[in-house]
Design a protein around this motif. Structure first.
Motif, PDB file in Angstrom:
ATOM      1  N   THR A  58       0.699   5.547   0.406  1.00  0.00           N
ATOM      2  CA  THR A  58      -0.142   6.566   1.036  1.00  0.00           C
ATOM      3  C   THR A  58      -0.555   7.618   0.010  1.00  0.00           C
ATOM      4  O   THR A  58       0.056   7.737  -1.062  1.00  0.00           O
ATOM      5  CB  THR A  58       0.615   7.258   2.171  1.00  0.00           C
ATOM      6  N   ARG A  85       0.836  -1.205   0.000  1.00  0.00           N
ATOM      7  CA  ARG A  85       0.000   0.000   0.000  1.00  0.00           C
ATOM      8  C   ARG A  85       0.866   1.248   0.000  1.00  0.00           C
ATOM      9  O   ARG A  85       1.844   1.335   0.745  1.00  0.00           O
ATOM     10  CB  ARG A  85      -0.928  -0.004   1.207  1.00  0.00           C
ATOM     11  N   ASP A 109     -12.112  -0.295   0.896  1.00  0.00           N
ATOM     12  CA  ASP A 109     -11.581  -0.992   2.074  1.00  0.00           C
ATOM     13  C   ASP A 109     -12.719  -1.553   2.913  1.00  0.00           C
ATOM     14  O   ASP A 109     -12.643  -2.680   3.432  1.00  0.00           O
ATOM     15  CB  ASP A 109     -10.742  -0.037   2.927  1.00  0.00           C
ATOM     16  N   ASP A 139      -4.718  -0.816  -4.483  1.00  0.00           N
ATOM     17  CA  ASP A 139      -4.309  -2.193  -4.196  1.00  0.00           C
ATOM     18  C   ASP A 139      -5.508  -3.088  -3.900  1.00  0.00           C
ATOM     19  O   ASP A 139      -5.369  -4.315  -3.799  1.00  0.00           O
ATOM     20  CB  ASP A 139      -3.336  -2.223  -3.011  1.00  0.00           C
ATOM     21  N   ASN A 140      -6.701  -2.507  -3.794  1.00  0.00           N
ATOM     22  CA  ASN A 140      -7.918  -3.275  -3.501  1.00  0.00           C
ATOM     23  C   ASN A 140      -8.908  -3.263  -4.673  1.00  0.00           C
ATOM     24  O   ASN A 140     -10.080  -3.565  -4.495  1.00  0.00           O
ATOM     25  CB  ASN A 140      -8.595  -2.740  -2.234  1.00  0.00           C
ATOM     26  N   ARG A 146     -10.875   4.704  -2.292  1.00  0.00           N
ATOM     27  CA  ARG A 146     -10.185   3.536  -1.716  1.00  0.00           C
ATOM     28  C   ARG A 146     -10.695   3.219  -0.320  1.00  0.00           C
ATOM     29  O   ARG A 146     -10.790   2.053   0.064  1.00  0.00           O
ATOM     30  CB  ARG A 146      -8.671   3.759  -1.704  1.00  0.00           C
TER      31      ARG A 146
END
Length: 412
Positions: free
Chosen positions: A21, A19, A241, A300-301, A237
């Motif tokens: 930032t 991940r 999440d 990343d998700n 994001r």
């Protein structure tokens, strides 16, 4: 490797699936060398999609009305209530267009329209159930949080009730429509009458909780800052999440289509014609490609990243395939909203497949949920239907093009 150890470290972590930032994403967007940024993003694509497949879709955007009370400054499609150029198509016209789409191989329709002052939840229940009853094979990937908020307000019901009812009526998936820019300052500047970005995301989260997956979008080039562009994807994001944490996302498609979460992120560029912004600001091709790459590293998700060749052009769309993109979107048999603001890029099925193949990827026809319907391993596997052309703009004709048949344009 670059000359900046900090950038090297962020690129490597992102390429490996770690991940990054928002602050790191902003640094990459503004300072990372272009080729290193693209290489890291493409490493994410190769890890997520090691088979080297790039997908496409055949669909039709069908507009049920151009009447809207929101009056967004970037929109050239809407007409105010009681405007002489306003219209609302009957269900029979919408079914006619859906039937044409099915004949040309479409697996999805996107039903889009303005915020008509008279259209509450019952209108959309009838719309979706009519299309689903007539064409059960079509996925209805339609409307967005703005329309859901509007219909709930018209009928005086909760957002949750509206979502449950339209899903039961046949809505399969929610489009990322209405996102534009989610941060407060640029959103108020371009769409002062629209809901806040936080509210838009709240509706998406409710839909995900009730098993409706969706896409997420972003419109670049209306005067937003680089920081605000990154803030937009940060906000998305965080909602994703939540979907992942609650098990709404990443359920294998063969198990169930009834799962929430965002399937894909689709950034596109503002089109400057026939609207109040008048092209005072626009995103460059390099800005777009850099943002595509940063998005692939940042999300990343997310499983999929789609390029918008409709707004950026086919050359930029193909270049995006080297910046982390695994989907080229659709051959839209009809599109009016972006076209009315000046998007002039056209393609056909063979050309889109060639764009994928000459980028060194394997083309595959997909459905709404990214399930492969046909993989074109070699040119011998390619479809040859030259009727599948993008895209007819029906609003250029009197009455919104009622009863005009596809196709009416040819690819260039």
């Amino acid at each position: 490797m670059t000359a900046n150890p900090e950038i090297d470290s962020i690129l490597q972590r992102g390429a490996d699936g770690g991940r990054i930032t928002p602050e790191e994403a902003l640094l990459l967007y503004t300072d990372a060398p272009f080729h290193a940024l693209g290489e890291a993003a493409d490493a994410v694509r190769r890890r997520r999609h090691p088979e080297g497949i790039v997908t496409y879709l055949i669909d039709r955007n069908i507009n049920y009305t151009n009447v809207c009370v929101t009056a967004c400054k970037f929109c050239a499609f809407f007409r105010a209530p009681k405007h002489k150029q306003g219209w609302a198509h009957p269900i029979e016209e919408i079914l006619h267009r859906a039937g044409e789409a099915v004949e040309l191989g479409a697996t999805q329709v996107m039903l889009q329209g303005g915020h008509h002052p008279d259209f509450g939840v019952a209108y959309y229940e009838n719309l979706f159930s009519s299309v689903k009853q007539a064409f059960p094979q079509l996925a209805i990937h339609s409307i967005g949080p703005s329309e859901i908020l509007h219909m709930a307000k018209v009928d005086g019901v909760s957002i949750e009730d509206a979502v449950i009812r339209i899903k039961a009526a046949g809505l399969d998936s929610i489009a990322g429509a209405g996102a534009e820019m989610l941060p407060e300052r640029p959103r108020k500047a371009i769409a002062p009458l629209k809901e806040s970005g936080a509210r838009w995301l709240e509706v998406m989260a409710i839909a995900h909780r009730h098993g409706l997956s969706s896409t997420a979008t972003m419109m670049m080039g209306t005067g937003e800052t680089n920081f605000e562009r990154i803030e937009h994807i940060r906000m998305i994001r965080e909602v994703q999440d939540l979907a992942v944490a609650n098990g709404y996302q990443d359920v294998p498609v063969e198990q169930s289509h009834d799962v929430g979460g965002f399937r894909a992120f689709i950034p596109w560029t503002y089109q400057p014609e026939n609207n109040h912004l008048k092209g005072r600001t626009q995103a460059t091709t390099i800005e777009y490609l850099r943002f595509i790459a940063v998005s692939r590293l940042f999300f990343d998700n997310f499983s999929h990243l789609q390029a918008s060749w409709l707004t950026t052009g086919k050359e930029a769309g193909q270049l995006a395939l080297h910046m982390g993109v695994d989907d080229l979107g659709s051959i839209m048999l009809e599109e009016n909203v972006i076209s009315s603001a000046g998007a002039k890029h056209r393609s056909n099925l063979q050309e889109l497949i060639t764009m994928i193949r000459t980028a060194g990827r394997i083309p595959a026809w997909r459905d709404t949920w990214y399930e492969h319907l046909a993989v074109h391993h070699t040119p011998a596997d390619d479809p040859t239907d030259d009727r599948v052309v993008s895209h007819f703009s029906s609003i250029a004709l009197p009455g919104g093009g009622v009863r005009k048949s596809l196709p009416l344009v040819e690819a260039n």
